[in-house]
Design a protein around this motif. Structure first.
Motif, PDB file in Angstrom:
ATOM      1  N   GLN A 119      -9.260   0.925   4.829  1.00  0.00           N
ATOM      2  CA  GLN A 119      -8.444  -0.278   4.858  1.00  0.00           C
ATOM      3  C   GLN A 119      -7.058   0.081   4.326  1.00  0.00           C
ATOM      4  N   LEU A 120      -6.047  -0.332   5.057  1.00  0.00           N
ATOM      5  CA  LEU A 120      -4.672  -0.033   4.684  1.00  0.00           C
ATOM      6  C   LEU A 120      -3.920  -1.330   4.419  1.00  0.00           C
ATOM      7  N   VAL A 121      -3.146  -1.322   3.353  1.00  0.00           N
ATOM      8  CA  VAL A 121      -2.343  -2.486   3.017  1.00  0.00           C
ATOM      9  C   VAL A 121      -0.909  -2.037   2.769  1.00  0.00           C
ATOM     10  N   ALA A 132      -1.744   6.628  19.851  1.00  0.00           N
ATOM     11  CA  ALA A 132      -3.130   6.908  20.219  1.00  0.00           C
ATOM     12  C   ALA A 132      -3.807   7.887  19.264  1.00  0.00           C
ATOM     13  N   GLU A 133      -3.026   8.584  18.456  1.00  0.00           N
ATOM     14  CA  GLU A 133      -3.598   9.547  17.513  1.00  0.00           C
ATOM     15  C   GLU A 133      -4.002   8.898  16.200  1.00  0.00           C
ATOM     16  N   TYR A 134      -3.804   7.602  16.083  1.00  0.00           N
ATOM     17  CA  TYR A 134      -4.119   6.894  14.847  1.00  0.00           C
ATOM     18  C   TYR A 134      -5.281   5.934  15.062  1.00  0.00           C
ATOM     19  N   ASP A 135      -6.212   5.970  14.114  1.00  0.00           N
ATOM     20  CA  ASP A 135      -7.399   5.120  14.223  1.00  0.00           C
ATOM     21  C   ASP A 135      -7.319   3.859  13.383  1.00  0.00           C
ATOM     22  N   TYR A 136      -6.634   3.929  12.270  1.00  0.00           N
ATOM     23  CA  TYR A 136      -6.608   2.813  11.335  1.00  0.00           C
ATOM     24  C   TYR A 136      -5.163   2.379  11.114  1.00  0.00           C
ATOM     25  N   TRP A 137      -4.988   1.071  11.040  1.00  0.00           N
ATOM     26  CA  TRP A 137      -3.671   0.476  10.851  1.00  0.00           C
ATOM     27  C   TRP A 137      -3.724  -0.605   9.784  1.00  0.00           C
ATOM     28  N   GLY A 138      -2.599  -0.764   9.107  1.00  0.00           N
ATOM     29  CA  GLY A 138      -2.461  -1.892   8.211  1.00  0.00           C
ATOM     30  C   GLY A 138      -2.006  -3.123   8.969  1.00  0.00           C
ATOM     31  N   GLN A 139      -1.790  -4.212   8.239  1.00  0.00           N
ATOM     32  CA  GLN A 139      -1.414  -5.467   8.869  1.00  0.00           C
ATOM     33  C   GLN A 139       0.090  -5.576   9.098  1.00  0.00           C
ATOM     34  N   GLY A 140       0.838  -4.674   8.503  1.00  0.00           N
ATOM     35  CA  GLY A 140       2.275  -4.658   8.678  1.00  0.00           C
ATOM     36  C   GLY A 140       3.023  -5.411   7.588  1.00  0.00           C
ATOM     37  N   CYS A 156       1.975   2.104   1.315  1.00  0.00           N
ATOM     38  CA  CYS A 156       0.775   1.976   2.140  1.00  0.00           C
ATOM     39  C   CYS A 156      -0.386   2.432   1.271  1.00  0.00           C
ATOM     40  N   ALA A 157      -1.170   1.475   0.815  1.00  0.00           N
ATOM     41  CA  ALA A 157      -2.287   1.775  -0.065  1.00  0.00           C
ATOM     42  C   ALA A 157      -3.584   1.760   0.729  1.00  0.00           C
ATOM     43  N   ALA A 158      -4.390   2.785   0.516  1.00  0.00           N
ATOM     44  CA  ALA A 158      -5.652   2.903   1.236  1.00  0.00           C
ATOM     45  C   ALA A 158      -6.828   2.627   0.316  1.00  0.00           C
ATOM     46  N   SER A 159      -7.840   2.031   0.873  1.00  0.00           N
ATOM     47  CA  SER A 159      -9.092   1.823   0.148  1.00  0.00           C
ATOM     48  C   SER A 159     -10.246   2.048   1.106  1.00  0.00           C
ATOM     49  N   GLY A 160     -11.430   2.149   0.538  1.00  0.00           N
ATOM     50  CA  GLY A 160     -12.608   2.400   1.363  1.00  0.00           C
ATOM     51  C   GLY A 160     -12.927   3.870   1.358  1.00  0.00           C
ATOM     52  N   ARG A 161     -12.225   4.628   2.128  1.00  0.00           N
ATOM     53  CA  ARG A 161     -12.409   6.062   2.178  1.00  0.00           C
ATOM     54  C   ARG A 161     -11.090   6.711   1.809  1.00  0.00           C
ATOM     55  N   THR A 162     -11.162   7.718   0.983  1.00  0.00           N
ATOM     56  CA  THR A 162      -9.942   8.388   0.587  1.00  0.00           C
ATOM     57  C   THR A 162      -9.239   8.965   1.809  1.00  0.00           C
ATOM     58  N   PHE A 163      -7.940   8.864   1.833  1.00  0.00           N
ATOM     59  CA  PHE A 163      -7.234   9.404   2.987  1.00  0.00           C
ATOM     60  C   PHE A 163      -6.401  10.632   2.614  1.00  0.00           C
ATOM     61  N   SER A 164      -6.765  11.235   1.492  1.00  0.00           N
ATOM     62  CA  SER A 164      -5.999  12.377   1.020  1.00  0.00           C
ATOM     63  C   SER A 164      -6.063  13.573   1.965  1.00  0.00           C
ATOM     64  N   SER A 165      -7.046  13.623   2.848  1.00  0.00           N
ATOM     65  CA  SER A 165      -7.154  14.760   3.760  1.00  0.00           C
ATOM     66  C   SER A 165      -6.716  14.411   5.182  1.00  0.00           C
ATOM     67  N   TYR A 166      -5.985  13.301   5.326  1.00  0.00           N
ATOM     68  CA  TYR A 166      -5.585  12.837   6.653  1.00  0.00           C
ATOM     69  C   TYR A 166      -4.087  12.616   6.748  1.00  0.00           C
ATOM     70  N   ALA A 167      -3.563  12.860   7.934  1.00  0.00           N
ATOM     71  CA  ALA A 167      -2.152  12.584   8.183  1.00  0.00           C
ATOM     72  C   ALA A 167      -1.904  11.081   8.235  1.00  0.00           C
ATOM     73  N   ARG A 220       3.800  11.091  -0.237  1.00  0.00           N
ATOM     74  CA  ARG A 220       2.457  10.608  -0.516  1.00  0.00           C
ATOM     75  C   ARG A 220       2.019  11.026  -1.908  1.00  0.00           C
ATOM     76  N   ASP A 221       1.198  10.189  -2.498  1.00  0.00           N
ATOM     77  CA  ASP A 221       0.570  10.474  -3.779  1.00  0.00           C
ATOM     78  C   ASP A 221      -0.926  10.354  -3.534  1.00  0.00           C
ATOM     79  N   ASN A 222      -1.554  11.469  -3.268  1.00  0.00           N
ATOM     80  CA  ASN A 222      -2.971  11.433  -2.912  1.00  0.00           C
ATOM     81  C   ASN A 222      -3.855  10.979  -4.080  1.00  0.00           C
ATOM     82  N   ALA A 223      -3.395  11.200  -5.288  1.00  0.00           N
ATOM     83  CA  ALA A 223      -4.159  10.734  -6.441  1.00  0.00           C
ATOM     84  C   ALA A 223      -4.227   9.211  -6.472  1.00  0.00           C
ATOM     85  N   LYS A 224      -3.200   8.570  -5.905  1.00  0.00           N
ATOM     86  CA  LYS A 224      -3.162   7.107  -5.877  1.00  0.00           C
ATOM     87  C   LYS A 224      -3.537   6.564  -4.504  1.00  0.00           C
ATOM     88  N   ASN A 225      -3.891   7.461  -3.584  1.00  0.00           N
ATOM     89  CA  ASN A 225      -4.252   7.014  -2.227  1.00  0.00           C
ATOM     90  C   ASN A 225      -3.145   6.162  -1.612  1.00  0.00           C
TER      91      ASN A 225
END
Length: 126
Positions: A3-5, A111-119, A22-33, A72-77
């Motif tokens: 989930q992205l906000v 098309a290379e992106y699977d998850y989006w925030g609400q904007g 852009c804050a992520a929750s659910g699954r860490t996105f530290s290993s994703y572009a 990006r700050d992967n420690a803060k997702n």
């Protein structure tokens, strides 16, 4: 699932600055572009900036090069978009997206992106 906000948008005068988050929750996105895109009324969504999973590689659209900085700050997702010297043509809804390829370089196509925030709306007045 990720989930992205997005946050940090608002109304600013030309020449001003904003920092989007852009804050992520659910699954860490530290290993994703991650990418920032924007969509102005009546226009297609376009890439603004993108960053690799490690933060070592970045991309900027010509229209924002030298004015925007993605980090990006992967420690803060969290991924940030620092926007300086804003122009009225930067007015748009800004979205962040996560590309599903693990440990990948940045991605530039929607098309290379699977998850989006609400904007988040950014409005720059002249």
């Amino acid at each position: 699932q990720v989930q992205l906000v997005e946050s940090g948008g608002g109304l600013v005068q030309a020449g001003g600055s904003l920092r989007l988050s852009c804050a992520a929750s659910g699954r860490t996105f530290s290993s994703y572009a991650v990418g920032w895109f924007r969509q102005a009324p009546g226009k297609e969504r376009e890439v603004v900036a993108a960053i690799s999973w490690s933060g070592g590689s970045t991309f900027y659209a010509d229209s924002v090069k030298g004015r925007f900085t993605i980090s990006r700050d992967n420690a803060k997702n969290t991924v940030y978009l620092q926007m300086n010297s804003l122009k009225p043509e930067d007015t748009a809804v800004y979205y962040c997206g996560v590309s599903p390829g693990e440990y990948s370089d940045y991605a530039l196509l929607i098309a290379e992106y699977d998850y989006w925030g609400q904007g988040t709306q950014v409005t720059v007045s002249s």
